[in-house]
Design a protein around this motif. Structure first.
Motif, PDB file in Angstrom:
ATOM      1  N   SER A 145       0.780  -1.519  -0.384  1.00  0.00           N
ATOM      2  CA  SER A 145      -0.374   0.411  -0.095  1.00  0.00           C
ATOM      3  C   SER A 145       0.914   1.347  -0.371  1.00  0.00           C
ATOM      4  N   ARG A 146       0.771   2.367  -0.814  1.00  0.00           N
ATOM      5  CA  ARG A 146       1.524   3.522  -0.532  1.00  0.00           C
ATOM      6  C   ARG A 146       0.564   4.701   0.528  1.00  0.00           C
ATOM      7  N   ARG A 147       1.523   4.705   1.065  1.00  0.00           N
ATOM      8  CA  ARG A 147       0.662   6.282   2.130  1.00  0.00           C
ATOM      9  C   ARG A 147       0.227   7.438   1.055  1.00  0.00           C
ATOM     10  N   LEU A 148      -0.987   7.815   0.916  1.00  0.00           N
ATOM     11  CA  LEU A 148      -1.717   8.639   0.429  1.00  0.00           C
ATOM     12  C   LEU A 148      -1.683  10.019   1.180  1.00  0.00           C
ATOM     13  N   ASP A 149      -1.402  11.588   0.808  1.00  0.00           N
ATOM     14  CA  ASP A 149      -1.953  12.435   0.271  1.00  0.00           C
ATOM     15  C   ASP A 149      -3.691  12.543   0.722  1.00  0.00           C
ATOM     16  N   ARG A 150      -4.650  12.748   2.050  1.00  0.00           N
ATOM     17  CA  ARG A 150      -5.628  12.830   1.955  1.00  0.00           C
ATOM     18  C   ARG A 150      -5.901  14.170   0.853  1.00  0.00           C
ATOM     19  N   LYS A 151      -5.823  15.071   0.623  1.00  0.00           N
ATOM     20  CA  LYS A 151      -6.499  15.682   0.082  1.00  0.00           C
ATOM     21  C   LYS A 151      -6.092  15.939  -0.986  1.00  0.00           C
ATOM     22  N   TYR A 152      -4.204  15.826  -1.443  1.00  0.00           N
ATOM     23  CA  TYR A 152      -3.727  16.334  -2.892  1.00  0.00           C
ATOM     24  C   TYR A 152      -2.948  14.800  -2.831  1.00  0.00           C
ATOM     25  N   ILE A 153      -2.840  15.681  -4.797  1.00  0.00           N
ATOM     26  CA  ILE A 153      -2.227  14.182  -5.162  1.00  0.00           C
ATOM     27  C   ILE A 153      -0.527  15.100  -5.611  1.00  0.00           C
ATOM     28  N   ASP A 154      -0.097  13.907  -5.376  1.00  0.00           N
ATOM     29  CA  ASP A 154       1.460  14.443  -6.276  1.00  0.00           C
ATOM     30  C   ASP A 154       2.083  13.853  -6.961  1.00  0.00           C
ATOM     31  N   PRO A 155       2.175  15.283  -8.320  1.00  0.00           N
ATOM     32  CA  PRO A 155       2.368  15.663  -8.937  1.00  0.00           C
ATOM     33  C   PRO A 155       3.654  14.292  -9.326  1.00  0.00           C
ATOM     34  N   ALA A 156       3.992  13.920  -8.698  1.00  0.00           N
ATOM     35  CA  ALA A 156       5.608  13.707  -9.121  1.00  0.00           C
ATOM     36  C   ALA A 156       5.467  12.134  -9.149  1.00  0.00           C
ATOM     37  N   LEU A 157       4.388  11.327  -8.794  1.00  0.00           N
ATOM     38  CA  LEU A 157       4.257  10.249  -9.096  1.00  0.00           C
ATOM     39  C   LEU A 157       3.849  10.209 -10.638  1.00  0.00           C
ATOM     40  N   ILE A 189      -6.023  19.155  -7.162  1.00  0.00           N
ATOM     41  CA  ILE A 189      -4.235  19.358  -7.177  1.00  0.00           C
ATOM     42  C   ILE A 189      -3.988  20.866  -6.812  1.00  0.00           C
ATOM     43  N   ARG A 190      -3.179  20.532  -5.999  1.00  0.00           N
ATOM     44  CA  ARG A 190      -2.370  21.782  -5.284  1.00  0.00           C
ATOM     45  C   ARG A 190      -2.741  23.030  -6.025  1.00  0.00           C
ATOM     46  N   ASN A 191      -3.372  24.170  -5.311  1.00  0.00           N
ATOM     47  CA  ASN A 191      -3.489  25.270  -5.640  1.00  0.00           C
ATOM     48  C   ASN A 191      -3.646  25.411  -6.724  1.00  0.00           C
ATOM     49  N   ILE A 192      -4.434  25.143  -6.762  1.00  0.00           N
ATOM     50  CA  ILE A 192      -5.630  25.009  -8.570  1.00  0.00           C
ATOM     51  C   ILE A 192      -7.339  24.353  -8.265  1.00  0.00           C
ATOM     52  N   SER A 193      -6.973  23.248  -8.033  1.00  0.00           N
ATOM     53  CA  SER A 193      -8.594  22.710  -7.632  1.00  0.00           C
ATOM     54  C   SER A 193      -8.433  22.627  -5.878  1.00  0.00           C
ATOM     55  N   GLN A 194      -9.783  22.433  -5.440  1.00  0.00           N
ATOM     56  CA  GLN A 194     -10.551  21.828  -4.692  1.00  0.00           C
ATOM     57  C   GLN A 194      -9.965  20.268  -3.374  1.00  0.00           C
ATOM     58  N   PRO A 195      -9.781  20.087  -2.763  1.00  0.00           N
ATOM     59  CA  PRO A 195      -8.922  19.242  -2.128  1.00  0.00           C
ATOM     60  C   PRO A 195     -10.229  17.816  -2.739  1.00  0.00           C
ATOM     61  N   ARG A 196      -9.456  16.460  -2.357  1.00  0.00           N
ATOM     62  CA  ARG A 196     -10.618  15.400  -2.532  1.00  0.00           C
ATOM     63  C   ARG A 196     -10.757  15.581  -1.354  1.00  0.00           C
ATOM     64  N   VAL A 197     -11.387  14.248  -1.564  1.00  0.00           N
ATOM     65  CA  VAL A 197     -11.958  13.075   0.121  1.00  0.00           C
ATOM     66  C   VAL A 197     -11.683  11.528  -0.636  1.00  0.00           C
ATOM     67  N   LEU A 198     -10.466  11.359  -0.197  1.00  0.00           N
ATOM     68  CA  LEU A 198     -10.352   9.716   0.042  1.00  0.00           C
ATOM     69  C   LEU A 198     -11.163   8.846   1.339  1.00  0.00           C
ATOM     70  N   ASN A 199     -10.817   7.697   0.888  1.00  0.00           N
ATOM     71  CA  ASN A 199     -11.347   6.670   1.847  1.00  0.00           C
ATOM     72  C   ASN A 199     -10.909   6.748   3.573  1.00  0.00           C
ATOM     73  N   THR A 200     -11.508   6.284   4.438  1.00  0.00           N
ATOM     74  CA  THR A 200     -11.790   6.862   5.384  1.00  0.00           C
ATOM     75  C   THR A 200     -10.302   5.451   6.143  1.00  0.00           C
ATOM     76  N   VAL A 201      -9.584   6.569   6.892  1.00  0.00           N
ATOM     77  CA  VAL A 201      -8.221   5.685   7.252  1.00  0.00           C
ATOM     78  C   VAL A 201      -8.237   4.822   8.537  1.00  0.00           C
ATOM     79  N   LEU A 202      -8.127   3.771   8.946  1.00  0.00           N
ATOM     80  CA  LEU A 202      -8.261   3.063  10.109  1.00  0.00           C
ATOM     81  C   LEU A 202      -7.700   3.275  10.756  1.00  0.00           C
TER      82      LEU A 202
END
Length: 389
Positions: free
Chosen positions: A10-22, A134-147
């Motif tokens: 599993s890759r740990r993700l930023d809960r709000k923004y996509i990593d463009p480097a990926l 997309i950071r500084n461009i669009s509103q944050p995303r909402v990912l699945n809940t983490v337990l």
């Protein structure tokens, strides 16, 4: 290091923004390791693109001539929906009277095939939804809940949605955009996926990039109907009538806002097929060389609705009832009825000839809706019989 372990984690993700480097990493790996299948366009634009959008300067830039693009460009595939559309008013009527719009529609499949990458905006039902995260461009995303179980261990549901379940995958125009794009970065389910001719990757799965694409964790997430009709599997060197049937069946089950787009949204695909495989062309969407076989279609389920009789298409004329394009309905070709088609030596294995049928009908068509117009014989009809093995 999952690449050394040859397994996925599993890759740990930023809960709000996509990593463009990926995304840059996926693209770089594809360009450096996947060869010509992903990097080299198979078709050349018949007419140059008029304009491209310079996303840095935020302006339009003119393209080259001669059908060879001076600029590498990225295409965007999205659902227009019910957002306000371009209209002709006094301020733009002169521009809308200029020639050239239809030529881009007819080569739309090749436009997407020549793009170095296609951005698929798979979330939402219209163009106003945008791309989230997309950071500084669009509103944050909402990912699945983490337990979170401990400081080092947590459970999270995979971003396991399928692009085939989106509104985007139900629209007629997006089918050729999907099939002919050599590389796609797919934004949907508030996550990103990579899809190319060699493999598919997920944002939430850290997996080796050279694994077989059929591996369960990294399979391409197209719908099954589209997945086996990717660009690499569309024959352009010989007329694979079965592949044509499959394309038509998937396309006509999709949704179009306007009836007059019934062939326009498929013309790009037909033009690619006509380039070499079906060189005699198409009549209202039916291949002339296989006219008798192409006429034997039937509805899948209820017959649907006949498209407006007054419908006019600038390239094809009115749509008659004997073509699948004339109906709002899923259609079906019973391929078992075409075992009599003796194919070319290159594809002899595709058909099992049980018996022969010799064409005896001679097809004609009126070039006008007037009943007094003398029917004209359709040239090159049913040439498949002359090419049988």
């Amino acid at each position: 290091d999952s690449a050394q372990q040859s397994q996925a984690t599993s890759r740990r993700l930023d809960r709000k923004y996509i990593d463009p480097a990926l995304v840059q990493y996926w693209r770089s790996y594809c360009e450096n390791h996947h060869g010509l299948e992903c990097s080299q366009p198979r078709f050349r634009l018949s007419k140059p693109l008029a304009w491209l959008i310079d996303c840095k300067k935020k302006c339009l830039v003119a393209e080259s001539d001669g059908g060879i693009c001076q600029h590498s460009y990225v295409a965007l595939s999205y659902v227009w929906g019910q957002t306000p559309r371009l209209k002709t008013v006094r301020a733009n009527v002169s521009a809308h009277q200029e020639e050239g719009v239809q030529c881009h529609i007819d080569q739309m499949a090749i436009i997407f095939e020549n793009a170095v990458l296609t951005i698929v905006a798979g979330d939402g039902t219209d163009a106003d939804h945008g791309i989230r995260g997309i950071r500084n461009i669009s509103q944050p995303r909402v990912l699945n809940t983490v337990l979170r179980l401990t400081d080092d261990i947590s459970l999270v549901a995979r971003q396991g949605g399928h692009l085939s379940n989106t509104v985007w995958s139900t629209r007629g125009w997006t089918m050729q955009e999907s099939i002919f794009s050599r590389r796609r970065i797919e934004f949907f389910d508030n996550s990103i996926r990579w899809s190319c001719q060699q493999n598919g990757y997920f944002e939430d799965v850290d997996s080796p990039l050279d694994l077989d694409r059929n591996w369960a964790m990294v399979i391409n997430t197209h719908s099954h109907a589209i997945d086996h009709m990717c660009l690499g599997n569309i024959s352009t060197s010989f007329p694979n009538i079965r592949r044509y049937f499959e394309l038509v069946q998937v396309y006509n089950s999709r949704v179009l806002t306007f009836d007059h787009d019934a062939l326009r949204a498929f013309n790009g695909t037909l033009n690619v097929l006509q380039y070499q495989a079906f060189s005699r062309g198409f009549l209202h969407g039916l291949p002339v060389s296989f006219l008798d076989a192409a006429l034997v279609w039937r509805p899948a389920g209820s017959f649907g609705k006949l498209r407006a009789q007054s419908l006019r298409d600038s390239a094809q004329g009115s749509l008659p009832s004997w073509t699948w394009a004339g109906w709002k309905a899923g259609i079906r070709y019973d391929l078992t009825n075409f075992n009599y088609i003796k194919s070319f030596s290159e594809v002899r294995h595709i058909y099992d000839t049980l018996f022969q049928v010799i064409p005896t009908l001679d097809w004609h068509i009126r070039t006008s809706t007037s009943p007094d117009t003398e029917p004209v014989r359709i040239p090159f009809q049913n040439e498949w019989y002359q090419w049988k093995c």
